[in-house]
Design an enzyme around this catalytic site. Structure first.
Site, mmCIF file in Angstrom:
data_model
loop_
_atom_site.group_PDB
_atom_site.id
_atom_site.type_symbol
_atom_site.label_atom_id
_atom_site.label_comp_id
_atom_site.label_asym_id
_atom_site.label_seq_id
_atom_site.Cartn_x
_atom_site.Cartn_y
_atom_site.Cartn_z
ATOM 1 N N THR A 1 -1.794 -8.188 -0.482
ATOM 2 C CA THR A 1 -0.365 -7.847 -0.324
ATOM 3 C C THR A 1 0.309 -8.986 0.449
ATOM 4 O O THR A 1 -0.373 -9.870 0.972
ATOM 5 C CB THR A 1 -0.166 -6.554 0.495
ATOM 6 N N TYR B 1 -8.613 -11.960 11.706
ATOM 7 C CA TYR B 1 -7.756 -10.762 11.778
ATOM 8 C C TYR B 1 -7.215 -10.612 13.207
ATOM 9 O O TYR B 1 -6.112 -10.120 13.432
ATOM 10 C CB TYR B 1 -8.545 -9.530 11.333
ATOM 11 N N ASP C 1 14.728 -0.382 11.123
ATOM 12 C CA ASP C 1 13.745 -1.276 11.732
ATOM 13 C C ASP C 1 13.101 -0.483 12.868
ATOM 14 O O ASP C 1 13.792 -0.063 13.804
ATOM 15 C CB ASP C 1 14.453 -2.530 12.259
ATOM 16 N N VAL C 2 11.792 -0.308 12.793
ATOM 17 C CA VAL C 2 11.132 0.585 13.764
ATOM 18 C C VAL C 2 11.077 0.000 15.175
ATOM 19 O O VAL C 2 10.644 0.686 16.099
ATOM 20 C CB VAL C 2 9.712 0.997 13.308
ATOM 21 N N LYS D 1 -4.755 -2.581 15.695
ATOM 22 C CA LYS D 1 -5.304 -1.422 14.963
ATOM 23 C C LYS D 1 -6.172 -0.563 15.886
ATOM 24 O O LYS D 1 -6.251 0.657 15.727
ATOM 25 C CB LYS D 1 -6.105 -1.866 13.743
ATOM 26 N N ILE E 1 0.844 -1.198 0.000
ATOM 27 C CA ILE E 1 0.000 0.000 0.000
ATOM 28 C C ILE E 1 0.879 1.247 0.000
ATOM 29 O O ILE E 1 0.583 2.239 -0.676
ATOM 30 C CB ILE E 1 -0.956 -0.031 1.216
ATOM 31 N N ILE F 1 -6.739 -5.356 0.540
ATOM 32 C CA ILE F 1 -5.969 -5.343 -0.708
ATOM 33 C C ILE F 1 -4.979 -6.497 -0.616
ATOM 34 O O ILE F 1 -4.345 -6.677 0.434
ATOM 35 C CB ILE F 1 -5.183 -4.016 -0.854
HETATM 36 O O1 0WD Z 1 -5.585 -5.382 3.070
HETATM 37 C C1 0WD Z 1 -4.566 -4.775 3.341
HETATM 38 N N1 0WD Z 1 -3.424 -5.040 2.732
HETATM 39 C C2 0WD Z 1 -4.631 -3.684 4.376
HETATM 40 C C3 0WD Z 1 -3.477 -3.255 4.996
HETATM 41 C C4 0WD Z 1 -5.947 -3.126 4.701
HETATM 42 C C5 0WD Z 1 -5.904 -2.056 5.671
HETATM 43 C C6 0WD Z 1 -4.747 -1.689 6.285
HETATM 44 N N2 0WD Z 1 -3.544 -2.294 5.954
HETATM 45 C C7 0WD Z 1 -2.346 -1.828 6.611
HETATM 46 C C8 0WD Z 1 -1.439 -2.888 7.206
HETATM 47 O O2 0WD Z 1 -1.928 -3.374 8.429
HETATM 48 C C9 0WD Z 1 -0.157 -2.077 7.374
HETATM 49 O O3 0WD Z 1 -0.269 -1.233 8.509
HETATM 50 O O4 0WD Z 1 -1.534 -1.161 5.686
HETATM 51 C C10 0WD Z 1 -0.176 -1.217 6.110
HETATM 52 C C11 0WD Z 1 0.678 -1.726 4.966
HETATM 53 O O5 0WD Z 1 0.362 -3.070 4.709
HETATM 54 P P1 0WD Z 1 0.537 -3.794 3.292
HETATM 55 O O6 0WD Z 1 0.945 -2.824 2.259
HETATM 56 O O7 0WD Z 1 -0.661 -4.630 3.121
HETATM 57 O O8 0WD Z 1 1.706 -4.831 3.601
HETATM 58 P P2 0WD Z 1 3.215 -5.018 3.110
HETATM 59 O O9 0WD Z 1 3.348 -4.786 1.649
HETATM 60 O O10 0WD Z 1 3.652 -6.375 3.633
HETATM 61 O O11 0WD Z 1 3.983 -3.880 3.891
HETATM 62 C C12 0WD Z 1 4.105 -3.845 5.280
HETATM 63 C C13 0WD Z 1 5.563 -3.613 5.563
HETATM 64 C C14 0WD Z 1 6.469 -4.804 5.744
HETATM 65 O O12 0WD Z 1 6.408 -5.661 4.767
HETATM 66 P P3 0WD Z 1 6.973 -7.188 4.909
HETATM 67 O O13 0WD Z 1 6.114 -7.889 3.908
HETATM 68 O O14 0WD Z 1 8.391 -7.029 4.553
HETATM 69 O O15 0WD Z 1 6.731 -7.648 6.345
HETATM 70 O O16 0WD Z 1 5.797 -3.038 6.828
HETATM 71 C C15 0WD Z 1 7.210 -3.030 6.978
HETATM 72 C C16 0WD Z 1 7.765 -4.070 6.036
HETATM 73 O O17 0WD Z 1 8.390 -3.480 4.938
HETATM 74 N N3 0WD Z 1 7.643 -3.434 8.287
HETATM 75 C C17 0WD Z 1 8.601 -2.776 8.950
HETATM 76 N N4 0WD Z 1 9.310 -1.675 8.642
HETATM 77 C C18 0WD Z 1 10.245 -1.270 9.525
HETATM 78 N N5 0WD Z 1 10.472 -1.901 10.673
HETATM 79 C C19 0WD Z 1 8.787 -3.501 10.141
HETATM 80 C C20 0WD Z 1 9.772 -3.024 11.027
HETATM 81 N N6 0WD Z 1 10.016 -3.625 12.188
HETATM 82 N N7 0WD Z 1 7.934 -4.563 10.163
HETATM 83 C C21 0WD Z 1 7.241 -4.510 9.025
#
Ligand code: 0WD
Length: 261
Positions: free
Chosen positions: A193, A155, A64-65, A162, A20, A191
């Site tokens: 992902t 979830y 890394d947060v 959240k 996202i 979405i």
């Molecule tokens: O349906 C969905 N995809 C929805 C996502 C619906 C509504 C909300 N969200 C939220 C998620 O909960 C999240 O807060 O949107 C946000 C982004 O999610 P995303 O785009 O679906 O997921 P993704 O592409 O996996 O990105 C999240 C990323 C991590 O990805 P990976 O796949 O590598 O775990 O968050 C980052 C990481 O790049 N991340 C971190 N960055 C820094 N430090 C850390 C960390 N410790 N942990 C995860």
């Protein structure tokens, strides 16, 4: 003049082109923002650097947060390379896969702490680290989901985190309001992902939304990007402490007609 001309934005949470945060970055760039990125580790470094090069050549920092040292280093690097920032995008979550299925009461103490640390506390930690890097009048936004306030089976602890995240958004909005800094949450529909696919039966969530949402469709990361541009821009200068839905209206339904809904 572009809506975000002259604004600098830090985008977190890009893992790959389906993230996202990638959709948000593309939209912010299209409207004139200068971008900076963080990436969690070597695993995603190449993807993030490729995207940064494509979207205006901004810098990408390893961070890394969950590490206070990494956050402090990030603040120093951003101040050195960019000066002040106007936008902070929090798009980060992590939950152990075994905690995204079954009964919430089986969640372990460690799994709960990890989910809340990465998915919710990280917004406090990022804000604290970057508070002096943000301009007065800046905009902070964090990604959330309906599972915060309503039961979404599987979830589970992600929804609980959240709930915490949305509460943090309100308290930060109060803390930072005297500087004109706004803090909002974006509640996106599902979405596909890397993260969302960890939720058991995720695909059925997409089918339900398409059948039941007022707009009868799912949303894309580009739809989220459009809302992010509004929240980043001066068009939303009096909007803070709120949760903004971009979910084709699904959250407003009380009853779902049809056998697949
Ligand atoms: O349906 C969905 N995809 C929805 C996502 C619906 C509504 C909300 N969200 C939220 C998620 O909960 C999240 O807060 O949107 C946000 C982004 O999610 P995303 O785009 O679906 O997921 P993704 O592409 O996996 O990105 C999240 C990323 C991590 O990805 P990976 O796949 O590598 O775990 O968050 C980052 C990481 O790049 N991340 C971190 N960055 C820094 N430090 C850390 C960390 N410790 N942990 C995860």
């Amino acid at each position: 003049m572009s809506l975000l001309e002259g604004k600098t934005a830090l985008v977190t949470g890009v893992a790959n082109r389906w993230s996202i945060a990638t959709g948000i970055a593309r939209a912010l760039h299209a409207h004139g923002a200068r971008l900076a990125f963080i990436y969690q580790g070597e695993r995603v470094k190449d993807e993030v650097e490729k995207l940064a090069a494509e979207l205006g050549g901004g810098k990408a920092y390893a961070c890394d947060v969950s590490s206070d040292e990494a956050l402090a280093a990030l603040a120093t690097e951003l101040a050195r390379d960019y000066g002040k920032h106007d936008v902070l995008v929090h798009s980060i979550a992590f939950v152990n896969k075994e905690d995204l299925a079954g009964k919430v009461y089986t969640t372990s103490r460690g799994g709960f702490a990890l989910a809340l640390d990465i998915s919710a506390f990280s917004l406090i930690a990022l804000t604290n680290a970057l508070v002096e890097v943000l301009n007065d009048g800046a905009s902070i936004m964090a990604m959330t989901y309906l599972g915060s306030t309503a039961i979404v089976p599987n979830y589970n602890v992600a929804g609980i985190s959240k709930g915490a995240l949305e509460s943090i958004v309100r308290y930060l909005a109060y803390d930072l309001g005297e500087r004109g800094i706004r803090v909002n949450a974006i509640s996106a529909g599902p979405i596909s992902t890397a993260s969302s696919r960890q939720v058991k039966d995720f695909k059925s969530m997409l089918i339900k939304v398409e059948n039941a949402a007022p707009l009868r469709r799912n949303i894309t990361a580009a739809d989220v990007g459009n809302l992010a541009v509004y929240l980043a821009s001066d068009l939303s200068s009096a909007i803070t402490a709120d949760v903004h839905f971009v979910d084709a209206g699904y959250h407003a339904m009380g009853m779902y007609p049809g056998k697949d809904a």
